[in-house]
Design an enzyme around this catalytic site. Sequence first.
Site, PDB file in Angstrom:
ATOM      1  NE  ARG A  50      -1.021  -0.572   4.320  1.00 34.34           N
ATOM      2  CZ  ARG A  50      -0.832   0.533   4.998  1.00 34.34           C
ATOM      3  NH1 ARG A  50      -1.537   1.626   4.715  1.00 34.34           N
ATOM      4  NH2 ARG A  50       0.056   0.614   5.957  1.00 34.34           N
ATOM      5  NE  ARG A  77      -0.519  10.963   7.590  1.00 36.14           N
ATOM      6  CZ  ARG A  77       0.649  11.078   8.212  1.00 36.14           C
ATOM      7  NH1 ARG A  77       1.246  12.236   8.292  1.00 36.14           N
ATOM      8  NH2 ARG A  77       1.199  10.017   8.763  1.00 36.14           N
ATOM      9  NE  ARG A  92      20.332  -3.059  -1.435  1.00 37.45           N
ATOM     10  CZ  ARG A  92      21.238  -2.655  -2.335  1.00 37.45           C
ATOM     11  NH1 ARG A  92      22.149  -3.491  -2.818  1.00 37.45           N
ATOM     12  NH2 ARG A  92      21.239  -1.402  -2.749  1.00 37.45           N
ATOM     13  NE  ARG A 112      17.803   7.783   5.653  1.00 38.93           N
ATOM     14  CZ  ARG A 112      17.126   7.447   6.735  1.00 38.93           C
ATOM     15  NH1 ARG A 112      15.933   7.970   6.941  1.00 38.93           N
ATOM     16  NH2 ARG A 112      17.614   6.625   7.614  1.00 38.93           N
ATOM     17  CD  GLU A 172      20.777   6.283   5.592  1.00 35.40           C
ATOM     18  OE1 GLU A 172      20.758   7.054   6.563  1.00 35.40           O
ATOM     19  OE2 GLU A 172      19.814   5.589   5.245  1.00 35.40           O
ATOM     20  CE1 TYR A 191      14.998  -1.738   9.736  1.00 32.69           C
ATOM     21  CE2 TYR A 191      12.677  -1.639  10.266  1.00 32.69           C
ATOM     22  CZ  TYR A 191      13.921  -1.051  10.221  1.00 32.69           C
ATOM     23  OH  TYR A 191      14.080   0.235  10.684  1.00 32.69           O
ATOM     24  CG  ASP A 242      10.833   0.479  13.042  1.00 36.91           C
ATOM     25  OD1 ASP A 242      11.943   0.805  12.586  1.00 36.91           O
ATOM     26  OD2 ASP A 242       9.753   0.775  12.483  1.00 36.91           O
TER      27      ASP A 242
HETATM   28  C1  LIG Z   1      19.717   2.264   8.813  1.00 39.01           C
HETATM   29  C2  LIG Z   1      18.748   1.897   9.904  1.00 39.01           C
HETATM   30  C3  LIG Z   1      17.875   2.839  10.390  1.00 39.01           C
HETATM   31  C4  LIG Z   1      16.982   2.505  11.402  1.00 39.01           C
HETATM   32  N1  LIG Z   1      16.109   3.460  11.824  1.00 39.01           N
HETATM   33  C5  LIG Z   1      15.226   3.152  12.781  1.00 39.01           C
HETATM   34  C6  LIG Z   1      14.267   4.124  13.211  1.00 39.01           C
HETATM   35  O1  LIG Z   1      14.235   5.258  12.730  1.00 39.01           O
HETATM   36  N2  LIG Z   1      13.371   3.762  14.171  1.00 39.01           N
HETATM   37  C7  LIG Z   1      13.374   2.509  14.729  1.00 39.01           C
HETATM   38  O2  LIG Z   1      12.542   2.234  15.612  1.00 39.01           O
HETATM   39  N3  LIG Z   1      14.285   1.575  14.360  1.00 39.01           N
HETATM   40  C8  LIG Z   1      15.196   1.859  13.396  1.00 39.01           C
HETATM   41  N4  LIG Z   1      16.121   0.915  13.002  1.00 39.01           N
HETATM   42  C9  LIG Z   1      16.138  -0.405  13.670  1.00 39.01           C
HETATM   43  C10 LIG Z   1      17.084  -0.469  14.905  1.00 39.01           C
HETATM   44  O3  LIG Z   1      18.397  -0.165  14.538  1.00 39.01           O
HETATM   45  C11 LIG Z   1      17.018  -1.890  15.501  1.00 39.01           C
HETATM   46  O4  LIG Z   1      15.704  -2.197  15.856  1.00 39.01           O
HETATM   47  C12 LIG Z   1      17.890  -2.115  16.741  1.00 39.01           C
HETATM   48  O5  LIG Z   1      19.083  -1.414  16.733  1.00 39.01           O
HETATM   49  C13 LIG Z   1      18.193  -3.611  16.848  1.00 39.01           C
HETATM   50  O6  LIG Z   1      18.802  -3.922  18.080  1.00 39.01           O
HETATM   51  P1  LIG Z   1      19.471  -5.352  18.279  1.00 39.01           P
HETATM   52  O7  LIG Z   1      20.059  -5.355  19.637  1.00 39.01           O
HETATM   53  O8  LIG Z   1      18.513  -6.430  17.942  1.00 39.01           O
HETATM   54  O9  LIG Z   1      20.607  -5.438  17.165  1.00 39.01           O
HETATM   55  P2  LIG Z   1      21.966  -4.626  17.026  1.00 39.01           P
HETATM   56  O10 LIG Z   1      21.781  -3.207  17.384  1.00 39.01           O
HETATM   57  O11 LIG Z   1      22.507  -4.946  15.673  1.00 39.01           O
HETATM   58  O12 LIG Z   1      22.934  -5.273  18.130  1.00 39.01           O
HETATM   59  C14 LIG Z   1      23.576  -6.502  17.960  1.00 39.01           C
HETATM   60  C15 LIG Z   1      24.946  -6.390  18.599  1.00 39.01           C
HETATM   61  O13 LIG Z   1      25.558  -7.672  18.587  1.00 39.01           O
HETATM   62  C16 LIG Z   1      26.923  -7.516  18.342  1.00 39.01           C
HETATM   63  N5  LIG Z   1      27.458  -8.768  17.800  1.00 39.01           N
HETATM   64  C17 LIG Z   1      27.063  -9.389  16.663  1.00 39.01           C
HETATM   65  N6  LIG Z   1      27.803 -10.484  16.473  1.00 39.01           N
HETATM   66  C18 LIG Z   1      28.678 -10.575  17.514  1.00 39.01           C
HETATM   67  C19 LIG Z   1      29.715 -11.472  17.863  1.00 39.01           C
HETATM   68  N7  LIG Z   1      30.023 -12.501  17.072  1.00 39.01           N
HETATM   69  N8  LIG Z   1      30.423 -11.267  19.000  1.00 39.01           N
HETATM   70  C20 LIG Z   1      30.162 -10.186  19.789  1.00 39.01           C
HETATM   71  N9  LIG Z   1      29.171  -9.280  19.483  1.00 39.01           N
HETATM   72  C21 LIG Z   1      28.464  -9.474  18.366  1.00 39.01           C
HETATM   73  C22 LIG Z   1      26.981  -6.368  17.332  1.00 39.01           C
HETATM   74  O14 LIG Z   1      28.269  -5.759  17.335  1.00 39.01           O
HETATM   75  C23 LIG Z   1      25.887  -5.446  17.851  1.00 39.01           C
HETATM   76  O15 LIG Z   1      26.398  -4.455  18.736  1.00 39.01           O
HETATM   77  C24 LIG Z   1      16.987   1.205  11.950  1.00 39.01           C
HETATM   78  C25 LIG Z   1      17.873   0.248  11.455  1.00 39.01           C
HETATM   79  C26 LIG Z   1      18.740   0.579  10.433  1.00 39.01           C
HETATM   80  C27 LIG Z   1      19.642  -0.475   9.886  1.00 39.01           C
END
Ligand SMILES: Cc1cc2nc3c(=O)[nH]c(=O)nc-3n(C[C@H](O)[C@H](O)[C@H](O)COP(=O)(O)OP(=O)(O)OC[C@H]3O[C@@H](n4cnc5c(N)ncnc54)[C@H](O)[C@@H]3O)c2cc1C
Length: 365
Positions: A170, A174, A247, A278, A298, A346, A348
Amino acid sequence: MYDYLIVGAGLSGAIFAHEATKRGLKVKVIDKRNHIGGNIYCENVEGINVHKYGAHIFHTSNKKIWDYVNQFVEFNRYTNSPIANYKGQLYNLPFNMNTFYALWGTKTPAEVQAKIAEQTEFMKDKEPENLEEQAIKLIGPDVYEKLIKGYTEKQWGRSATDLPPFIIKRLPVRLTFDNNYFNDTYQGIPIGGYNVIVENMLEGIEVELEVDFFENRSELEASARKVVFTGMIDQYFEYKHGELEYRSLNFEHEVLDMENYQGNAVVNYTEREIPYTRIIEHKHFEFGQQEKTVITREYPADWKRGDEPYYPINDATNNAIYAKYLEEANKNPNVIFCGRLADYKYYDMHVVIERALQVVEEELG
Ligand SMILES: Cc1cc2nc3c(=O)[nH]c(=O)nc-3n(C[C@H](O)[C@H](O)[C@H](O)COP(=O)(O)OP(=O)(O)OC[C@H]3O[C@@H](n4cnc5c(N)ncnc54)[C@H](O)[C@@H]3O)c2cc1C
């Protein structure tokens, strides 16, 4: 001996560590990076919190999640209202009455509806075969050409005619003059930056940085009763069922000797010819008044092993590979897989919190 070894000091790992510690359990957190916070980490440059791994805006309609995160930090009133720049012309996003006025000069919702109906008429009986046809069927060629085509092609690194139609199910249209990108009840940026959240979650908890789980796996596994793993699930299983695809993004950060570069935190560049998608001007997330400014361009990029995995490609092939890893994971009660990389989704931030709290509930009650 720890109760839990937590691999990853991102939001997922930090929530689990915080909740387990609160329940009197002994945990240790490791991360291969040299900082905590995972992808929400910010670096202070010229007094400005620079979102190192892409711009992050917190938003949710879930009061429970909002209250949970507000224990750790207070949020400002930032509202995401991106601008699109197409060949020097500016348009408001998401598509709303301001956007349509700039495109067509339409002034009322009825005029916009009539214009969209006129633009999409020729596609009425056509079943879209690719993303381009799907977008045109939904919104017509004007909006598609100026605001969707180039941006989407840069994001995916492929022509819109080679992308499947289901990517755009979709398009939010708005019929009000409302530039707020999100429909959620709660939204904002943490006061003091995102690091405050994770620092407060991990307060008093043992954290070791620059430790890669895979470089010392057996010793680390032996140090705890259970492992909470928030890294890449295919890597955990040594890619035995194949590699999951992502990606990636490249970020070009620049400090500028001026107070205000673009007047908005987020400006999308929607033409294909400009290679970045952006430009983020970080100070505007926090209404900064610093003398200098920091911007980030980016660039979407193909991913190969070793690059930062940003966006999972949840197509049929990758989802089938992930299903095999999930099956293995379910057979392994001593390892808990949690987070965007371990779940290959993915998420948030508000979804990450919800998911981590669900894992906490299942594991710790
Ligand atoms: C470009 C982008 C923009 C985004 N914008 C938004 C937004 O505007 N709003 C929103 O709500 N969400 C957004 N997000 C989503 C958000 O980043 C994630 O929801 C969140 O950071 C995920 O947290 P996590 O702990 O699951 O993963 P991560 O933050 O990836 O943490 C995983 C950690 O594990 C560590 N790790 C991995 N493998 C190993 C290993 N072998 N040994 C030791 N450490 C390891 C990594 O170094 C990392 O620090 C965005 C994501 C991206 C990619």
